[in-house]
Design a protein around this motif. Structure first.
Motif, PDB file in Angstrom:
ATOM      1  N   SER A 109       0.830  -1.200   0.000  1.00 16.30           N
ATOM      2  CA  SER A 109       0.000   0.000   0.000  1.00 16.30           C
ATOM      3  C   SER A 109       0.868   1.255   0.000  1.00 16.30           C
ATOM      4  O   SER A 109       1.989   1.234   0.524  1.00 16.30           O
ATOM      5  CB  SER A 109      -0.872  -0.028   1.266  1.00 16.30           C
ATOM      6  OG  SER A 109      -1.572   1.168   1.437  1.00 16.30           O
ATOM      7  N   PRO A 110       0.352   2.366  -0.530  1.00 18.83           N
ATOM      8  CA  PRO A 110       1.111   3.613  -0.494  1.00 18.83           C
ATOM      9  C   PRO A 110       1.363   4.133   0.928  1.00 18.83           C
ATOM     10  O   PRO A 110       2.340   4.824   1.175  1.00 18.83           O
ATOM     11  CB  PRO A 110       0.235   4.612  -1.259  1.00 18.83           C
ATOM     12  CG  PRO A 110      -0.789   3.814  -1.978  1.00 18.83           C
ATOM     13  CD  PRO A 110      -0.897   2.497  -1.277  1.00 18.83           C
ATOM     14  N   LEU A 111       0.480   3.786   1.854  1.00 22.50           N
ATOM     15  CA  LEU A 111       0.588   4.224   3.246  1.00 22.50           C
ATOM     16  C   LEU A 111       0.476   3.013   4.170  1.00 22.50           C
ATOM     17  O   LEU A 111      -0.103   1.992   3.792  1.00 22.50           O
ATOM     18  CB  LEU A 111      -0.514   5.233   3.580  1.00 22.50           C
ATOM     19  CG  LEU A 111      -0.490   6.540   2.790  1.00 22.50           C
ATOM     20  CD1 LEU A 111      -1.753   7.338   3.044  1.00 22.50           C
ATOM     21  CD2 LEU A 111       0.744   7.349   3.138  1.00 22.50           C
ATOM     22  N   PRO A 112       0.976   3.121   5.410  1.00 22.87           N
ATOM     23  CA  PRO A 112       0.903   1.977   6.328  1.00 22.87           C
ATOM     24  C   PRO A 112      -0.476   1.770   6.947  1.00 22.87           C
ATOM     25  O   PRO A 112      -0.635   1.009   7.886  1.00 22.87           O
ATOM     26  CB  PRO A 112       1.946   2.321   7.393  1.00 22.87           C
ATOM     27  CG  PRO A 112       2.010   3.798   7.393  1.00 22.87           C
ATOM     28  CD  PRO A 112       1.755   4.217   5.970  1.00 22.87           C
ATOM     29  N   VAL A 113      -1.480   2.450   6.417  1.00 25.76           N
ATOM     30  CA  VAL A 113      -2.852   2.321   6.887  1.00 25.76           C
ATOM     31  C   VAL A 113      -3.651   1.623   5.798  1.00 25.76           C
ATOM     32  O   VAL A 113      -3.558   1.990   4.617  1.00 25.76           O
ATOM     33  CB  VAL A 113      -3.460   3.710   7.185  1.00 25.76           C
ATOM     34  CG1 VAL A 113      -4.914   3.596   7.588  1.00 25.76           C
ATOM     35  CG2 VAL A 113      -2.648   4.427   8.243  1.00 25.76           C
ATOM     36  N   LEU A 114      -4.414   0.633   6.171  1.00 23.68           N
ATOM     37  CA  LEU A 114      -5.178  -0.123   5.195  1.00 23.68           C
ATOM     38  C   LEU A 114      -6.311   0.726   4.624  1.00 23.68           C
ATOM     39  O   LEU A 114      -7.218   1.126   5.347  1.00 23.68           O
ATOM     40  CB  LEU A 114      -5.750  -1.392   5.826  1.00 23.68           C
ATOM     41  CG  LEU A 114      -6.519  -2.292   4.869  1.00 23.68           C
ATOM     42  CD1 LEU A 114      -5.570  -2.914   3.858  1.00 23.68           C
ATOM     43  CD2 LEU A 114      -7.242  -3.373   5.645  1.00 23.68           C
TER      44      LEU A 114
END
Length: 141
Positions: A109-114
């Motif tokens: 993912s682009p960020l560590p948040v799903l």
């Protein structure tokens, strides 16, 4: 013909713990008779569900999900014909994504948040594969 369908949605309830149990219970009673297998991944804010089975049965179930008032913002992320199932023995596996290490999510993912709405379906399936390999998904027949 077997198909795999992946979708994301948001729960309509603010605390979806009971909702997750309700979905799992309904899946585990409905799916065996219809030849459907899969996995439900969830956080407090989002659901990601993979359904596998015959095209007619999976499409009919997805049609019911689209009308289900427990979900909103339902989005189809991937749909494909498959040669074999990834989850042949699970009427519905489960993974609480809130417990997953953010670095695992960051691999896909682009960020560590799903946020499945910003990820490709193939990347989400790869993430789910990794969760299976690390026993982060609780399977149930």
């Amino acid at each position: 013909m077997l198909v795999r369908l992946l979708y994301a949605s948001r729960p309509t309830e603010t605390s979806p713990c009971d909702l997750v149990q309700s979905i799992l219970q309904a899946s585990r009673s409905h799916n065996p008779a219809h030849g459907i297998t899969g996995v439900l991944c969830h956080t407090e804010q989002v659901f990601i569900q993979v359904l596998e089975g015959g095209r007619e049965a999976v499409n009919a179930l997805y049609g019911q999900i689209l009308k289900d008032t427990r979900h909103k913002d339902v989005m189809l992320l991937d749909y494909e014909e498959i040669q074999e199932r990834r989850y042949p023995s699970w009427t519905m596996g489960q993974a609480n994504m809130a417990r997953i290490n953010p670095s695992t999510v960051l691999k896909y993912s682009p960020l560590p948040v799903l946020d499945p709405y910003t990820m490709s379906g193939k990347m989400l399936l790869s993430l789910i594969d990794e969760l299976m390999a690390t026993a982060s998904i609780v399977g149930r027949t």
